[in-house]
Design a protein around this motif. Structure first.
Motif, PDB file in Angstrom:
ATOM      1  N   ILE A 162      -0.738   7.182   8.643  1.00 46.22           N
ATOM      2  CA  ILE A 162      -1.541   7.472   9.837  1.00 46.22           C
ATOM      3  C   ILE A 162      -2.312   6.203  10.175  1.00 46.22           C
ATOM      4  CG2 ILE A 162      -3.401   8.850  10.823  1.00 46.22           C
ATOM      5  CD1 ILE A 162      -2.608  11.084   8.849  1.00 46.22           C
ATOM      6  N   ARG A 163      -1.954   5.560  11.299  1.00 42.82           N
ATOM      7  CA  ARG A 163      -2.520   4.240  11.592  1.00 42.82           C
ATOM      8  C   ARG A 163      -4.000   4.285  11.952  1.00 42.82           C
ATOM      9  NH1 ARG A 163      -3.555   2.935  16.697  1.00 42.82           N
ATOM     10  NH2 ARG A 163      -2.665   4.143  18.388  1.00 42.82           N
ATOM     11  N   HIS A 164      -4.571   5.485  12.055  1.00 46.72           N
ATOM     12  CA  HIS A 164      -5.995   5.612  12.361  1.00 46.72           C
ATOM     13  C   HIS A 164      -6.872   5.588  11.113  1.00 46.72           C
ATOM     14  CE1 HIS A 164      -4.699   6.524  16.409  1.00 46.72           C
ATOM     15  NE2 HIS A 164      -3.901   7.444  15.920  1.00 46.72           N
ATOM     16  N   LEU A 165      -6.258   5.417   9.927  1.00 45.99           N
ATOM     17  CA  LEU A 165      -7.047   5.331   8.699  1.00 45.99           C
ATOM     18  C   LEU A 165      -7.559   3.905   8.494  1.00 45.99           C
ATOM     19  CD1 LEU A 165      -4.941   7.657   6.381  1.00 45.99           C
ATOM     20  CD2 LEU A 165      -7.295   8.043   7.147  1.00 45.99           C
ATOM     21  N   VAL A 166      -8.320   3.474   9.488  1.00 46.04           N
ATOM     22  CA  VAL A 166      -8.881   2.120   9.538  1.00 46.04           C
ATOM     23  C   VAL A 166     -10.319   2.138   9.016  1.00 46.04           C
ATOM     24  CG1 VAL A 166      -7.425   1.464  11.491  1.00 46.04           C
ATOM     25  CG2 VAL A 166      -9.671   2.493  11.920  1.00 46.04           C
ATOM     26  N   ALA A 167     -10.906   0.959   8.921  1.00 50.85           N
ATOM     27  CA  ALA A 167     -12.323   0.890   8.560  1.00 50.85           C
ATOM     28  C   ALA A 167     -13.145   1.682   9.571  1.00 50.85           C
ATOM     29  CB  ALA A 167     -12.785  -0.563   8.530  1.00 50.85           C
ATOM     30  N   GLY A 168     -14.028   2.531   9.062  1.00 53.91           N
ATOM     31  CA  GLY A 168     -14.821   3.397   9.925  1.00 53.91           C
ATOM     32  C   GLY A 168     -14.314   4.823   9.961  1.00 53.91           C
ATOM     33  N   SER A 169     -13.112   5.060   9.413  1.00 53.30           N
ATOM     34  CA  SER A 169     -12.561   6.413   9.376  1.00 53.30           C
ATOM     35  C   SER A 169     -13.079   7.170   8.158  1.00 53.30           C
ATOM     36  CB  SER A 169     -11.034   6.377   9.333  1.00 53.30           C
ATOM     37  OG  SER A 169     -10.496   5.858  10.519  1.00 53.30           O
ATOM     38  N   ARG A 170     -13.002   8.481   8.269  1.00 54.18           N
ATOM     39  CA  ARG A 170     -13.358   9.363   7.158  1.00 54.18           C
ATOM     40  C   ARG A 170     -12.201  10.330   6.931  1.00 54.18           C
ATOM     41  NH1 ARG A 170     -19.134  12.314   6.867  1.00 54.18           N
ATOM     42  NH2 ARG A 170     -19.612  10.301   5.915  1.00 54.18           N
ATOM     43  N   LEU A 171     -11.738  10.407   5.687  1.00 54.48           N
ATOM     44  CA  LEU A 171     -10.593  11.240   5.324  1.00 54.48           C
ATOM     45  C   LEU A 171     -11.036  12.380   4.424  1.00 54.48           C
ATOM     46  CD1 LEU A 171      -7.453  11.664   5.192  1.00 54.48           C
ATOM     47  CD2 LEU A 171      -7.480  10.112   3.214  1.00 54.48           C
ATOM     48  N   TYR A 172     -10.503  13.574   4.689  1.00 52.28           N
ATOM     49  CA  TYR A 172     -10.785  14.763   3.883  1.00 52.28           C
ATOM     50  C   TYR A 172      -9.504  15.185   3.171  1.00 52.28           C
ATOM     51  CZ  TYR A 172     -14.884  15.118   6.974  1.00 52.28           C
ATOM     52  OH  TYR A 172     -16.033  14.866   7.685  1.00 52.28           O
ATOM     53  N   LEU A 173      -9.553  15.269   1.826  1.00 54.09           N
ATOM     54  CA  LEU A 173      -8.373  15.604   1.034  1.00 54.09           C
ATOM     55  C   LEU A 173      -8.645  16.836   0.169  1.00 54.09           C
ATOM     56  CD1 LEU A 173      -7.463  12.014  -0.205  1.00 54.09           C
ATOM     57  CD2 LEU A 173      -6.148  13.374   1.441  1.00 54.09           C
ATOM     58  N   PRO A 174      -7.668  17.767   0.086  1.00 50.33           N
ATOM     59  CA  PRO A 174      -7.849  18.943  -0.771  1.00 50.33           C
ATOM     60  C   PRO A 174      -7.627  18.598  -2.241  1.00 50.33           C
ATOM     61  CG  PRO A 174      -5.720  19.033   0.342  1.00 50.33           C
ATOM     62  CD  PRO A 174      -6.415  17.813   0.853  1.00 50.33           C
ATOM     63  N   VAL A 175      -8.631  18.855  -3.053  1.00 55.96           N
ATOM     64  CA  VAL A 175      -8.536  18.568  -4.485  1.00 55.96           C
ATOM     65  C   VAL A 175      -7.726  19.671  -5.162  1.00 55.96           C
ATOM     66  CG1 VAL A 175      -9.842  18.287  -6.627  1.00 55.96           C
ATOM     67  CG2 VAL A 175     -10.718  17.316  -4.480  1.00 55.96           C
ATOM     68  N   ALA A 176      -6.715  19.239  -5.960  1.00 56.63           N
ATOM     69  CA  ALA A 176      -5.825  20.208  -6.608  1.00 56.63           C
ATOM     70  C   ALA A 176      -5.969  20.225  -8.120  1.00 56.63           C
ATOM     71  CB  ALA A 176      -4.369  19.916  -6.234  1.00 56.63           C
ATOM     72  N   VAL A 177      -6.544  19.145  -8.697  1.00 62.09           N
ATOM     73  CA  VAL A 177      -6.700  19.076 -10.153  1.00 62.09           C
ATOM     74  C   VAL A 177      -8.086  18.537 -10.476  1.00 62.09           C
ATOM     75  CG1 VAL A 177      -4.221  18.674 -10.494  1.00 62.09           C
ATOM     76  CG2 VAL A 177      -5.781  16.720 -10.363  1.00 62.09           C
ATOM     77  N   LYS A 178      -8.503  18.778 -11.689  1.00 58.87           N
ATOM     78  CA  LYS A 178      -9.814  18.318 -12.140  1.00 58.87           C
ATOM     79  C   LYS A 178      -9.884  16.790 -12.033  1.00 58.87           C
ATOM     80  CE  LYS A 178     -12.970  18.749 -16.104  1.00 58.87           C
ATOM     81  NZ  LYS A 178     -14.069  19.320 -15.294  1.00 58.87           N
ATOM     82  N   GLY A 179     -10.970  16.282 -11.436  1.00 58.22           N
ATOM     83  CA  GLY A 179     -11.142  14.850 -11.273  1.00 58.22           C
ATOM     84  C   GLY A 179     -10.504  14.276 -10.027  1.00 58.22           C
ATOM     85  N   ALA A 180      -9.708  15.089  -9.340  1.00 53.05           N
ATOM     86  CA  ALA A 180      -9.019  14.719  -8.091  1.00 53.05           C
ATOM     87  C   ALA A 180      -7.901  13.699  -8.307  1.00 53.05           C
ATOM     88  CB  ALA A 180      -9.995  14.206  -7.028  1.00 53.05           C
TER      89      ALA A 180
END
Length: 308
Positions: A162-180
């Protein structure tokens, strides 16, 4: 706020939730991460097309990590603020046989080395692509045990390009395991939406991120917030693909853009194809007028107008 550093040597080549973390960090940590380009160091500024043919695919797309985030538990959301993406002064773009949207049209290897400045990457002499560095692969460990390829993107992120994952972006990821178990790699100096030839301007980078956990907000697929400067296109050439199959419509729009570039610049078709991969954006224009959908491809006019 604690800061940490990871070397490009602290990398892996598969997703596996039993990999030993190379770093443990607390919530709200800032981490500087060194990234090797997607060839895994097999291509250099002096590489030639024959080197593409010799690529060892067991070494491509390395990611630095994994990073263990304290207190991360399955069901949490890991929030990653991208603070900086500082790329190298060179990058590569290749046509890899059997890979890419138009692989049947371009079956032979091809390589271009770009020189990169703060403003642009020069794919060919005089052909300058605006630089917008971003992270191509970023994700957390999968819930399934065992080794899993880094190539396809998944619910936990990964090779999303995703070319919008530039400096200034914020990403949200679903954690699936302990410690991520966060890892990142595959940094690009520039790319078009779709990355249609399969490669962008692939380059080494130093990435700075900050991580924190959301305990009361759960996502099931990656989400992101983009900064104001992440969009582009004013004056643009636009081609279309129309039909009942979105994939084939995307191929149509790309083929027509390759032809347009060749007509306006005199470039060989293979270089026009690489240009679409690093600078042109595929978009779904219409998906409601049964039975045919419309895909468009956009390329900034200033890149090719007047030839090369």
């Amino acid at each position: 706020m604690l800061s940490f550093h990871l070397s490009k040597s602290q990398a892996h080549l598969v997703w596996n939730n039993h990999l030993e973390p190379v770093l443990h960090v607390p919530n709200h940590a800032t981490i500087e991460v060194e990234i090797t380009n997607a060839s895994g160091g097999q291509l250099s500024p002096t590489s030639q097309t024959e080197d593409v043919r010799q690529l060892d695919f067991s070494r491509v797309n390395p990611v630095t990590g994994p990073i263990y985030i304290d207190d991360a538990e399955p069901g949490d959301t890991l929030v990653v603020d991208i603070l900086a993406v500082d790329v190298d002064n060179w990058g590569w773009t290749a046509n890899i046989p059997g890979f890419g949207l138009l692989q049947d049209m371009f079956p032979h290897p091809h390589l271009r080395i770009s020189q990169i400045t703060d403003q642009y990457a020069e794919l060919l002499p005089g052909l300058r692509i605006p630089v917008q560095p971003f992270i191509g692969t970023i994700g957390v460990a999968l819930p399934q045990d065992g080794d899993h390829s880094l190539v396809p993107p998944r619910a936990q992120g990964g090779n999303m390009d995703i070319r919008h994952l530039v400096a200034g972006s914020r990403l949200y990821l679903p954690v699936a395991v302990k410690g991520a178990l966060l890892s990142l790699g595959d940094t690009h100096a520039a790319q078009g939406d779709g990355e249609v030839a399969g490669t962008a301007i692939e380059t080494n980078a130093m990435v700075t991120i900050r991580v924190h956990l959301e305990k009361n907000f759960s996502v099931t697929l990656p989400q992101l917030e983009t900064p104001p400067h992440s969009q582009r296109h004013g004056h643009a050439w636009v081609t279309t693909g129309i039909g009942p199959d979105l994939f084939e419509a995307a191929r149509q729009a790309t083929r027509h853009m390759v032809s347009l570039i060749c007509h306006r610049t005199g470039l060989p078709a293979i270089d026009a194809y690489l240009l679409t991969s690093v600078a042109a954006d595929l978009k779904i224009a219409e998906i409601v007028d049964v039975p045919n959908w419309v895909v468009t491809m956009h390329l900034e006019k200033q890149i090719i107008d007047g030839g090369i």
